[in-house]
Design a protein around this motif. Structure first.
Motif, PDB file in Angstrom:
ATOM      1  N   ARG A   1       0.955  -1.349  -0.030  1.00 46.07           N
ATOM      2  CA  ARG A   1       0.075   0.033   0.093  1.00 46.07           C
ATOM      3  C   ARG A   1       0.718   1.298  -0.070  1.00 46.07           C
ATOM      4  O   ARG A   1       0.208   2.289  -0.047  1.00 46.07           O
ATOM      5  CB  ARG A   1      -0.780   0.038   1.345  1.00 46.07           C
ATOM      6  CG  ARG A   1      -1.825  -1.229   1.316  1.00 46.07           C
ATOM      7  CD  ARG A   1      -2.656  -1.024   2.840  1.00 46.07           C
ATOM      8  NE  ARG A   1      -1.725  -0.827   3.933  1.00 46.07           N
ATOM      9  CZ  ARG A   1      -1.236  -1.927   4.621  1.00 46.07           C
ATOM     10  NH1 ARG A   1      -1.362  -3.285   4.134  1.00 46.07           N
ATOM     11  NH2 ARG A   1      -0.599  -1.514   5.663  1.00 46.07           N
ATOM     12  N   ALA A   2       2.169   1.017   0.042  1.00 49.72           N
ATOM     13  CA  ALA A   2       3.073   2.351  -0.099  1.00 49.72           C
ATOM     14  C   ALA A   2       3.007   3.314  -1.216  1.00 49.72           C
ATOM     15  O   ALA A   2       3.061   2.503  -2.207  1.00 49.72           O
ATOM     16  CB  ALA A   2       4.495   1.833   0.583  1.00 49.72           C
ATOM     17  N   GLU A   3       3.697   4.328  -1.029  1.00 53.54           N
ATOM     18  CA  GLU A   3       3.758   4.975  -2.367  1.00 53.54           C
ATOM     19  C   GLU A   3       5.443   4.661  -2.749  1.00 53.54           C
ATOM     20  O   GLU A   3       5.732   4.781  -3.980  1.00 53.54           O
ATOM     21  CB  GLU A   3       3.790   6.525  -1.813  1.00 53.54           C
ATOM     22  CG  GLU A   3       3.985   7.268  -3.205  1.00 53.54           C
ATOM     23  CD  GLU A   3       3.780   9.036  -2.902  1.00 53.54           C
ATOM     24  OE1 GLU A   3       3.065   9.679  -3.401  1.00 53.54           O
ATOM     25  OE2 GLU A   3       4.207   9.177  -1.678  1.00 53.54           O
ATOM     26  N   SER A   4       6.304   4.520  -1.746  1.00 57.28           N
ATOM     27  CA  SER A   4       7.445   4.476  -2.104  1.00 57.28           C
ATOM     28  C   SER A   4       8.460   3.711  -0.860  1.00 57.28           C
ATOM     29  O   SER A   4       7.976   3.497  -0.042  1.00 57.28           O
ATOM     30  CB  SER A   4       8.296   5.822  -2.363  1.00 57.28           C
ATOM     31  OG  SER A   4       8.350   6.759  -1.126  1.00 57.28           O
ATOM     32  N   LEU A   5       9.480   3.410  -1.347  1.00 53.11           N
ATOM     33  CA  LEU A   5      10.489   2.332  -0.578  1.00 53.11           C
ATOM     34  C   LEU A   5      12.024   2.630  -0.721  1.00 53.11           C
ATOM     35  O   LEU A   5      12.357   2.919  -1.902  1.00 53.11           O
ATOM     36  CB  LEU A   5      10.315   0.961  -0.807  1.00 53.11           C
ATOM     37  CG  LEU A   5      11.113  -0.065   0.078  1.00 53.11           C
ATOM     38  CD1 LEU A   5      10.322  -1.343   0.560  1.00 53.11           C
ATOM     39  CD2 LEU A   5      12.341  -0.573  -0.455  1.00 53.11           C
TER      40      LEU A   5
ATOM     41  N   ARG B   1       7.661   2.901  -6.068  1.00 55.91           N
ATOM     42  CA  ARG B   1       8.857   3.734  -6.415  1.00 55.91           C
ATOM     43  C   ARG B   1       9.852   3.268  -5.435  1.00 55.91           C
ATOM     44  O   ARG B   1      10.024   3.294  -4.319  1.00 55.91           O
ATOM     45  CB  ARG B   1       8.609   5.085  -6.394  1.00 55.91           C
ATOM     46  CG  ARG B   1       9.948   6.120  -6.614  1.00 55.91           C
ATOM     47  CD  ARG B   1       9.569   7.339  -6.567  1.00 55.91           C
ATOM     48  NE  ARG B   1      10.817   8.455  -6.728  1.00 55.91           N
ATOM     49  CZ  ARG B   1      11.613   8.557  -7.822  1.00 55.91           C
ATOM     50  NH1 ARG B   1      11.261   7.793  -8.858  1.00 55.91           N
ATOM     51  NH2 ARG B   1      12.657   9.258  -7.877  1.00 55.91           N
ATOM     52  N   VAL B   2      11.084   2.741  -5.984  1.00 54.42           N
ATOM     53  CA  VAL B   2      12.053   2.208  -5.026  1.00 54.42           C
ATOM     54  C   VAL B   2      13.497   2.776  -5.259  1.00 54.42           C
ATOM     55  O   VAL B   2      13.870   2.915  -6.392  1.00 54.42           O
ATOM     56  CB  VAL B   2      12.367   0.591  -5.370  1.00 54.42           C
ATOM     57  CG1 VAL B   2      13.343   0.046  -4.647  1.00 54.42           C
ATOM     58  CG2 VAL B   2      11.172  -0.336  -5.157  1.00 54.42           C
ATOM     59  N   ILE B   3      13.879   3.441  -4.197  1.00 54.10           N
ATOM     60  CA  ILE B   3      15.266   3.828  -4.336  1.00 54.10           C
ATOM     61  C   ILE B   3      16.310   3.377  -3.446  1.00 54.10           C
ATOM     62  O   ILE B   3      16.063   2.718  -2.282  1.00 54.10           O
ATOM     63  CB  ILE B   3      15.134   5.420  -3.699  1.00 54.10           C
ATOM     64  CG1 ILE B   3      14.303   6.264  -4.454  1.00 54.10           C
ATOM     65  CG2 ILE B   3      16.891   6.200  -3.863  1.00 54.10           C
ATOM     66  CD1 ILE B   3      13.986   7.518  -4.036  1.00 54.10           C
ATOM     67  N   ALA B   4      17.344   2.598  -4.206  1.00 52.79           N
ATOM     68  CA  ALA B   4      18.295   1.772  -3.476  1.00 52.79           C
ATOM     69  C   ALA B   4      19.784   2.325  -3.082  1.00 52.79           C
ATOM     70  O   ALA B   4      20.092   3.062  -3.953  1.00 52.79           O
ATOM     71  CB  ALA B   4      18.405   0.335  -4.314  1.00 52.79           C
ATOM     72  N   ARG B   5      20.413   1.875  -2.187  1.00 50.04           N
ATOM     73  CA  ARG B   5      21.853   2.512  -2.016  1.00 50.04           C
ATOM     74  C   ARG B   5      22.765   1.276  -2.459  1.00 50.04           C
ATOM     75  O   ARG B   5      22.350   0.048  -2.227  1.00 50.04           O
ATOM     76  CB  ARG B   5      21.950   2.466  -0.398  1.00 50.04           C
ATOM     77  CG  ARG B   5      23.463   2.455  -0.022  1.00 50.04           C
ATOM     78  CD  ARG B   5      23.588   2.565   1.525  1.00 50.04           C
ATOM     79  NE  ARG B   5      24.816   2.690   1.850  1.00 50.04           N
ATOM     80  CZ  ARG B   5      25.368   2.874   3.063  1.00 50.04           C
ATOM     81  NH1 ARG B   5      24.726   2.947   3.962  1.00 50.04           N
ATOM     82  NH2 ARG B   5      26.703   2.711   3.653  1.00 50.04           N
ATOM     83  N   ALA B   6      23.856   1.689  -3.119  1.00 43.57           N
ATOM     84  CA  ALA B   6      24.851   0.734  -3.540  1.00 43.57           C
ATOM     85  C   ALA B   6      26.062   1.413  -3.393  1.00 43.57           C
ATOM     86  O   ALA B   6      26.373   2.530  -3.228  1.00 43.57           O
ATOM     87  CB  ALA B   6      24.567   0.563  -5.203  1.00 43.57           C
ATOM     88  N   SER B   7      26.998   0.372  -3.287  1.00 40.00           N
ATOM     89  CA  SER B   7      28.390   0.806  -2.839  1.00 40.00           C
ATOM     90  C   SER B   7      29.395   0.827  -4.153  1.00 40.00           C
ATOM     91  O   SER B   7      30.470   1.638  -3.824  1.00 40.00           O
ATOM     92  CB  SER B   7      29.276  -0.137  -1.879  1.00 40.00           C
ATOM     93  OG  SER B   7      29.297  -1.489  -2.436  1.00 40.00           O
TER      94      SER B   7
END
Length: 323
Positions: free
Chosen positions: A170-174, A199-205
């Motif tokens: 049910r979320a708008e973004s993660l 809408r997914v925003i992820a962290r990468a090294s």
């Protein structure tokens, strides 16, 4: 609480009250209302006095009813007190109460990982009045978030069941900022599987991990180390522009915001938007790409405009979008 035991106990009390009413009806011949009143009064031991004078059979019956009724009532009260104390002291019960609140959330943001980056993300989202649910497997890391009114969930964010409990469907973004590329990748896959429109925003090294996350469905991938380096370089080369683009500029007279194109302005031009609101359109974001905000540029449904100007002018654009 043992609900079955409580249900049986309540049924016994109701049955005993009914038994008492029938007993007074048979032994004393009173009206039904008087019989029920007397039965309940005896069981609750309020001591108002007899409804009518009792005969010997009625007095004996009252003694028996009183003895059994008081025992049941005391047992019920002790059971309720035990349940109340257990509910207040039991951490699992407290956790279940918190998770029940998440069921009603809609359009919120799920943040996976509550380290330094996660805390910064949550602080910014809360400042923007956004509902946030934080997932982290370390309860001690969530104490600050709970103290500031942020919804928290203890668990492994790579687990689909945990994401479900956080309301990912049910979320708008993660946002997943766990300090592990494989974990962030699993979160992206799981989240997109539960909610393809999320809408997914992820962290990468590094760039290799970033490419995998994009293939897994991440809408945006951020390398905090590279971002920090670019920001430091920008501050050296163009400090004022850097502050403007990073949102560090705070003023009562100037604002820069990203706003969806108001329905009333779809099909009209950038010049029309500026003329009606006074705001300056810096750029138009269309189909994932920026377009220069020339005066004659026609605005389309789904466009996003980057506007700058006095606070009142920028708020006028937001007001037109909400109208």
């Amino acid at each position: 609480m043992d609900r079955r035991r409580l249900s049986v106990l309540l049924a016994l009390i109701v049955g005993l009250a009914a038994f008492g009413a029938v007993g007074y009806r048979v032994l004393e011949g009173w009206r039904w209302l008087d019989c029920v009143y007397m039965s309940v009064m005896v069981l609750t031991t309020v001591g108002f006095g007899e409804v009518h004078p009792l005969g010997v059979p009625g007095k004996v019956f009252t003694i028996v009813l009183m003895g059994v009724g008081i025992g049941l009532m005391l047992y019920l009260l002790s059971l309720l007190a035990e349940t109340l104390v257990r509910g207040l002291m039991d951490p699992l019960a407290a956790r279940r109460r918190k998770e029940r609140k998440l069921i009603h959330l809609r359009g919120h943001t799920v943040v996976c990982g509550y380290g330094q980056v996660g805390e910064a993300v949550c602080t910014a989202l809360r400042a923007a009045k956004k509902d946030v649910v934080v997932i982290d497997h370390r309860p001690e890391h969530l104490e600050w978030a709970e103290a500031h009114g942020i919804h928290t969930l203890v668990g492994d964010a790579t687990d689909e069941d945990v994401l479900r409990r956080a309301g990912a469907e049910r979320a708008e973004s993660l946002v997943t900022v766990i300090n592990s590329d494989p974990s962030n990748l699993y979160v992206v896959l799981s989240a997109k599987g539960l909610n393809p429109g999320l809408r997914v925003i992820a962290r990468a090294s590094d760039e290799s991990a970033a490419r995998k996350m994009r293939r897994a469905g991440a809408d945006e991938v951020v390398n905090p180390y590279q971002l920090s380096g670019n920001r430091i370089a920008a501050m050296m080369l163009a400090p004022r522009l850097s502050r403007l683009l990073s949102g560090d500029v705070t003023s009562d007279h100037f604002a820069v915001r990203e706003i969806g194109v108001p329905d009333a302005l779809v099909g009209r031009t950038v010049a029309d938007l500026g003329r009606e609101t006074g705001a300056l359109v810096v750029a138009v974001w269309r189909g994932g790409h920026p377009v220069v905000g020339r005066p004659g540029e026609v605005l389309h449904a789904g466009d996003t405009v980057l506007v700058a100007g006095a606070v009142a002018e920028v708020e006028a654009v937001e007001a037109a979008r909400l109208a």
